[in-house]
Design an enzyme around this catalytic site. Structure first.
Site, PDB file in Angstrom:
ATOM      1  N   TRP A 158       0.754  -1.043   0.070  1.00  0.00           N
ATOM      2  CA  TRP A 158       0.070   0.006   0.046  1.00  0.00           C
ATOM      3  C   TRP A 158       0.910   1.345  -0.074  1.00  0.00           C
ATOM      4  O   TRP A 158       0.675   2.165   0.779  1.00  0.00           O
ATOM      5  CB  TRP A 158      -0.887  -0.055   1.115  1.00  0.00           C
ATOM      6  CG  TRP A 158      -1.858  -1.020   1.262  1.00  0.00           C
ATOM      7  CD1 TRP A 158      -2.104  -2.151   1.769  1.00  0.00           C
ATOM      8  CD2 TRP A 158      -3.030  -1.139   0.206  1.00  0.00           C
ATOM      9  NE1 TRP A 158      -3.118  -3.104   1.535  1.00  0.00           N
ATOM     10  CE2 TRP A 158      -3.858  -2.401   0.484  1.00  0.00           C
ATOM     11  CE3 TRP A 158      -3.450  -0.489  -0.851  1.00  0.00           C
ATOM     12  CZ2 TRP A 158      -4.834  -2.838  -0.323  1.00  0.00           C
ATOM     13  CZ3 TRP A 158      -4.631  -0.714  -1.620  1.00  0.00           C
ATOM     14  CH2 TRP A 158      -5.243  -1.909  -1.306  1.00  0.00           C
ATOM     15  N   ILE A 159       1.938   1.440  -0.735  1.00  0.00           N
ATOM     16  CA  ILE A 159       2.773   2.464  -1.042  1.00  0.00           C
ATOM     17  C   ILE A 159       2.243   3.464  -2.011  1.00  0.00           C
ATOM     18  O   ILE A 159       2.181   3.225  -3.270  1.00  0.00           O
ATOM     19  CB  ILE A 159       4.059   1.986  -1.529  1.00  0.00           C
ATOM     20  CG1 ILE A 159       4.598   0.803  -0.547  1.00  0.00           C
ATOM     21  CG2 ILE A 159       5.110   3.119  -1.357  1.00  0.00           C
ATOM     22  CD1 ILE A 159       4.629   1.027   0.953  1.00  0.00           C
ATOM     23  N   GLU A 369      -2.839   6.190   7.165  1.00  0.00           N
ATOM     24  CA  GLU A 369      -2.007   7.058   8.002  1.00  0.00           C
ATOM     25  C   GLU A 369      -2.629   7.047   9.456  1.00  0.00           C
ATOM     26  O   GLU A 369      -2.866   7.971  10.171  1.00  0.00           O
ATOM     27  CB  GLU A 369      -1.807   8.546   7.621  1.00  0.00           C
ATOM     28  CG  GLU A 369      -1.083   8.441   6.307  1.00  0.00           C
ATOM     29  CD  GLU A 369      -0.778   9.986   5.897  1.00  0.00           C
ATOM     30  OE1 GLU A 369      -0.454  10.678   6.609  1.00  0.00           O
ATOM     31  OE2 GLU A 369      -0.776  10.287   4.682  1.00  0.00           O
TER      32      GLU A 369
END
Length: 387
Positions: A158-159, A369
């Site tokens: 999930w970059i 995040e």
């Protein structure tokens, strides 16, 4: 707290709004449908200074303050959340981390090209088996016998901007026996041998923001590209996430505002039973709830940005303010987008209008995040001191 904007802040807000309206909004639906990375508009954002707003001019940025950054993020994200995601990662997760913890040589070499928009930056913390539990990562970095480089092995998932990033801030274990205290941070040049990009993820929303899995296959990272000391990686990661969460909170406010403004226009135009639906009390209640939550979210984001500015001058952290802003703004974005679909009825479910895109884009703000659940845990721990 006084949130009156100064001339510089008003200028960046206006410039971002003009660019978002003229250049991004007209292409947002097209790039959402194709999932193509918006190379041209991102390059233009770099020329405008939007890809490194808080970065000093000496390192290719605009040299502005955290409030200017969130104002611009709101404007860009109101036009298209995918552009906002790319902008957020570039500014906070990548540039902010190196500016705060890097050497002068690292700033010159690895911040300048990214802040100026010549290259894209990314942040690689999450792994296939470790999302919220980032301390359980498995990626390893082993110092070579001659001490000149680290050999990094492992996978990251999930970059954001992974498929296109030239530089990346990545984290790996240099001392597995120490757990979180054994994590170190590294600046990665993705053109190095042993860096492998996986397939681009087929996402629900923010589809023009390219995301992929990456793998380090005995990747040789020069020792001078280690960020901070060995074992400081987890501290760096958490510090960077404080800044990143403010960016995502601002993105969420932008999405929420776009959805809300669509509703205000719609309820004045849409007729039912011989009058505008905005005259019906139930619709009025929805508008009132949306507006109140939107304004509260906006103020929480500005408060977090001010806390970040204060911390930059006087030291300290702004963890609680960032987590509160991210939690409330992301859940507000989802609430307002959901209500917007409902108010628009059948047309809210159609791709003919952008409302369904706002709904899809809003969801990720509650996840990446730091999920809403993690934000609540962070806030509670900061308030009580209990673990």
């Amino acid at each position: 707290m006084d949130f009156t904007l100064n001339d510089e802040q008003q200028m960046i807000q206006s410039a971002a709004r003009d660019f978002a309206t003229s250049a991004i909004k007209p292409i947002a639906a097209e790039f959402d449908a194709s999932g193509q990375f918006p190379t041209d508009t991102i390059a233009q954002m770099g020329e405008l200074g939007l890809m490194g707003i808080e970065v000093p001019e000496a390192y290719g940025g605009a040299g502005m303050d955290p409030v200017s950054y969130v104002l611009a993020m709101m404007e860009i994200s109101a036009a298209d959340a995918a552009h906002g995601t790319i902008m957020s990662v570039n500014n906070t997760l990548y540039c902010h981390g190196i500016l705060k913890y890097g050497t002068e040589e690292q700033k010159q070499a690895h911040v300048t090209p990214v802040a100026s928009g010549q290259a894209i930056g990314a942040y690689a913390l999450t792994e296939p088996q470790s999302g919220s539990d980032a301390a359980s990562m498995r990626s390893r970095a082993v110092l070579s016998d001659d001490g000149s480089h680290y050999v990094i092995s492992g996978k990251k998932s999930w970059i954001t901007s992974g498929p296109v990033a030239r530089y990346m801030l990545a984290f790996a274990l240099t001392d597995p026996d120490q757990g979180a205290r054994g994590v170190s941070a590294f600046i990665i040049d993705t053109e190095g041998e042993g860096f492998v990009r996986g397939k681009t993820e087929p996402k629900l929303g923010i589809r023009a923001s390219a995301t992929c899995e990456i793998e380090f296959e005995n990747f040789r990272c020069p020792v001078e590209n280690r960020l901070g000391e060995e074992g400081e990686g987890f501290k760096i990661a958490l510090g960077v996430l404080d800044a990143g969460r403010i960016g995502i909170a601002a993105q969420a406010v932008g999405i929420a505002r776009a959805a809300y403004e669509s509703c205000v226009d719609w309820v004045q135009e849409r007729q039912a039973f011989g009058r505008p639906i905005g005259e019906f009390q139930m619709i009025q209640s929805k508008i009132a709830d949306m507006k109140t939550r939107l304004e509260a979210a906006r103020l929480l984001v500005l408060n977090a940005a001010c806390a970040k500015a204060k911390a930059r001058e006087a030291g300290g952290r702004y963890t609680t303010e960032a987590s509160m802003a991210k939690l409330f703004a992301s859940e507000t974005a989802m609430f307002i987008a959901h209500q917007a679909v409902q108010v628009h009825g059948g047309m809210g479910y159609s791709k003919e209008l952008p409302v369904e895109r706002y709904f899809r884009d809003a969801k990720i703000t509650e996840i990446y995040e730091g999920t809403s659940e993690i934000q609540r845990m962070v806030i509670s721990r900061m308030e009580t001191g209990l673990r």
